[in-house]
Design an enzyme around this catalytic site. Structure first.
Site, short mmCIF file in Angstrom:
data_model
loop_
_atom_site.label_atom_id
_atom_site.label_comp_id
_atom_site.label_asym_id
_atom_site.label_seq_id
_atom_site.Cartn_x
_atom_site.Cartn_y
_atom_site.Cartn_z
CG LEU A 126 -1.05 1.52 13.49
CD1 LEU A 126 -1.00 2.62 14.54
CD2 LEU A 126 -1.89 0.35 13.98
CG MET B 70 -0.47 14.84 4.39
SD MET B 70 0.24 16.00 3.19
CE MET B 70 -0.52 15.39 1.68
CG ASP C 194 -8.95 13.56 6.16
OD1 ASP C 194 -10.07 13.50 5.59
OD2 ASP C 194 -8.06 12.72 5.99
#
Length: 256
Positions: free
Chosen positions: A21, A26, A137
């Site tokens: 996806l 990270m 974020d």
């Protein structure tokens, strides 16, 4: 979704992986399916972070906090294993385009759509902050647009990654056009107020098609966020009045 790449696992924690996806600093996010057919988004941490015990400790804490986020405008955590060779977390898969894709495909949102987006994201951040998380974020790619409102995703790994090792290596958590000044100036000390600033920038993007800080390079964008006023040209006054307040809420050497 893209096909699995060479080296990608076929299974994680009992979930069969169907494809990628997305990927970020990270880790990698996969679409997985359980034996019962439930689809999940599985975030697999990069191997380099798995070797850092401090990261694992923070990741465990963030999983526990993320499990408490159960609002209507977030994707709930359904499974996780912070002690695996490579830690992972699975959230309920929410199909649909993200905000960046919607704006690219159809252009800026209408007044009615902007109101629904703003209300939904405000509620999502309320639930995230009540659980003790700071998203860090919040950007168009992390907002899924569904028929019954927006869904905020990726609110676990980003906060868990804030440790001394990451600071030393110079990695920045966040996306410059939607980061707050304090996130750039002192990334280890951000609070939920940083997400409010990001929300203002995101709403300008949804209303205009470009963010209020939009330079040719991330370095120049960061400078704009730190030192310049947001560019609200073309932004409907009604939609951007609150966004302007959020996007000018704080400067590194000004009052909070």
């Amino acid at each position: 979704m893209t096909p699995l790449s060479t080296g990608d696992p076929e299974y994680i924690g009992g979930y069969t992986l169907l494809g990628r996806l997305g990927a970020g600093g990270m880790g990698v996010v996969y679409l997985g399916v359980s034996a019962s057919g439930r689809q999940v988004a599985v975030e697999l941490v990069h191997g380099s972070y798995a070797e850092e015990e401090e990261f694992r400790t923070r990741f465990r804490q963030e999983i526990a906090a993320a499990r408490r986020v159960s609002g209507a405008f977030t994707a709930p955590v359904v499974d996780a294993d912070p002690d695996a060779d490579r830690p992972w977390m699975a959230t309920l898969y929410v199909p649909g385009l993200n905000l960046a894709e919607v704006v690219k495909k159809d252009g800026p949102l209408s007044q009615r759509e902007l109101r629904a987006l703003g209300l939904g994201l405000t509620e999502a951040l309320r639930d995230i902050h009540r659980a003790g998380l700071v998203h860090r974020d919040l950007k168009p790619a992390n907002v899924l647009m569904t028929e019954d409102g927006p869904r905020v995703i990726d609110f676990g790994i980003s906060r868990a990654a804030d440790n001394q090792s990451l600071t030393v290596t110079g990695r920045v958590i966040g996306t410059p056009p939607f980061m707050s000044p304090e996130q750039l100036a002192s990334p280890r000390d951000v609070t939920s107020a940083s997400d409010v600033f990001s929300l203002g920038s995101l709403m300008v993007f949804a209303a205009v098609g470009t963010g209020p800080f939009d330079a040719d390079s991330p370095y120049m964008t960061g400078y704009q966020v730190m030192h310049e006023a947001p560019d609200l040209e073309g932004c409907p006054r009604r939609s951007c009045s609150s966004s302007s307040a959020a996007s000018t809420r704080i400067r590194p050497h000004g009052p909070n």
